[in-house]
Scaffold this motif. Sequence first.
Motif, PDB file in Angstrom:
ATOM      1  N   THR A   1       0.843  -1.193   0.000  1.00  0.00           N
ATOM      2  CA  THR A   1       0.000   0.000   0.000  1.00  0.00           C
ATOM      3  C   THR A   1       0.879   1.245   0.000  1.00  0.00           C
ATOM      4  O   THR A   1       2.067   1.183   0.319  1.00  0.00           O
ATOM      5  CB  THR A   1      -0.903   0.026   1.247  1.00  0.00           C
ATOM      6  N   VAL A   2       0.281   2.361  -0.349  1.00  0.00           N
ATOM      7  CA  VAL A   2       1.016   3.627  -0.325  1.00  0.00           C
ATOM      8  C   VAL A   2       1.457   3.949   1.106  1.00  0.00           C
ATOM      9  O   VAL A   2       2.579   4.398   1.340  1.00  0.00           O
ATOM     10  CB  VAL A   2       0.148   4.763  -0.896  1.00  0.00           C
ATOM     11  N   ALA A   3       0.567   3.691   2.073  1.00  0.00           N
ATOM     12  CA  ALA A   3       0.913   3.955   3.472  1.00  0.00           C
ATOM     13  C   ALA A   3       2.074   3.074   3.923  1.00  0.00           C
ATOM     14  O   ALA A   3       2.964   3.525   4.651  1.00  0.00           O
ATOM     15  CB  ALA A   3      -0.312   3.713   4.361  1.00  0.00           C
ATOM     16  N   GLY A   4       2.079   1.814   3.482  1.00  0.00           N
ATOM     17  CA  GLY A   4       3.167   0.914   3.839  1.00  0.00           C
ATOM     18  C   GLY A   4       4.487   1.348   3.241  1.00  0.00           C
ATOM     19  O   GLY A   4       5.532   1.280   3.900  1.00  0.00           O
ATOM     20  N   GLU A   5       4.452   1.807   1.982  1.00  0.00           N
ATOM     21  CA  GLU A   5       5.674   2.290   1.342  1.00  0.00           C
ATOM     22  C   GLU A   5       6.188   3.538   2.041  1.00  0.00           C
ATOM     23  O   GLU A   5       7.391   3.700   2.244  1.00  0.00           O
ATOM     24  CB  GLU A   5       5.410   2.580  -0.135  1.00  0.00           C
ATOM     25  N   TRP A   6       5.264   4.410   2.441  1.00  0.00           N
ATOM     26  CA  TRP A   6       5.656   5.623   3.168  1.00  0.00           C
ATOM     27  C   TRP A   6       6.327   5.252   4.485  1.00  0.00           C
ATOM     28  O   TRP A   6       7.376   5.801   4.841  1.00  0.00           O
ATOM     29  CB  TRP A   6       4.426   6.489   3.437  1.00  0.00           C
ATOM     30  N   LEU A   7       5.719   4.322   5.229  1.00  0.00           N
ATOM     31  CA  LEU A   7       6.281   3.918   6.518  1.00  0.00           C
ATOM     32  C   LEU A   7       7.671   3.326   6.345  1.00  0.00           C
ATOM     33  O   LEU A   7       8.598   3.630   7.121  1.00  0.00           O
ATOM     34  CB  LEU A   7       5.355   2.900   7.189  1.00  0.00           C
TER      35      LEU A   7
END
Length: 245
Positions: free
Chosen positions: A111-117
């Motif tokens: 997910t985009v959130a996972g990549e950001w984290l």
Amino acid sequence: MTTTDSAATSLAETMARLRGAQKGHARGAPAYSVYVNRRIGRLFAAIAYRFGLTPNQVTLVSAAHTFVGIALAASVPATWWSGILIAALLVAGYAWDSADGQVARLLGGGTVAGEWLDHFVDALKIASLHLAVLIGLYRFGGLDEAALLVPIGYSIVATVTFFGMILNDLLKGARGVASTHERAGGTLGRSLLLLPTDFGAVCLVFLLWGVSPLFLVVYAALFTVNVLFLVAAAVKWFREMRRVG
């Protein structure tokens, strides 16, 4: 078949699936990252998958290992045992960092959130590790103050290099150009040549942490190579951006 045999078979099957779901590595990516870290990460990813961990949870496991190691470097006297412990924690953290993306691919994509984290944790560890070296050498190294300029410079170079790589992929992706990871391939010779630029090399140098003068010599050598790499890479990246633009 016993329960143990069944579990071992399931783990082997999961690792086989992971091998088939690998993303391409950048051309000539450093040897440790490709041939050591990714393989350890594959095992960790298979274990995490069997225990039902999400990619974000794996990222947090990676962060826990890494930042405990960083905290020890800044707070515990430099001895042979503390160096081994710090190196082991950093190596494990780096492998878990490889595992989170592999778990995501097993589950059908991240997910985009996972990549950001993932990138947020990477940026934090890259900047803070060298500052922990600065503190540790100042408190326990017994070295000349001029030696403390090395970790300061290393923190700057490592942070700028990481930002440059992320920015390259971001700008290329926004213009429909293949990212670095999508252009798989490269030679073993190039991978070995770039080994000093690998984060894994920094993890392993802590095996010398208990002998501060020797640690500083090897650490400074890695820093020098990374400076040269950043200078050459910056010229190459700028030319690529002109072509993309």
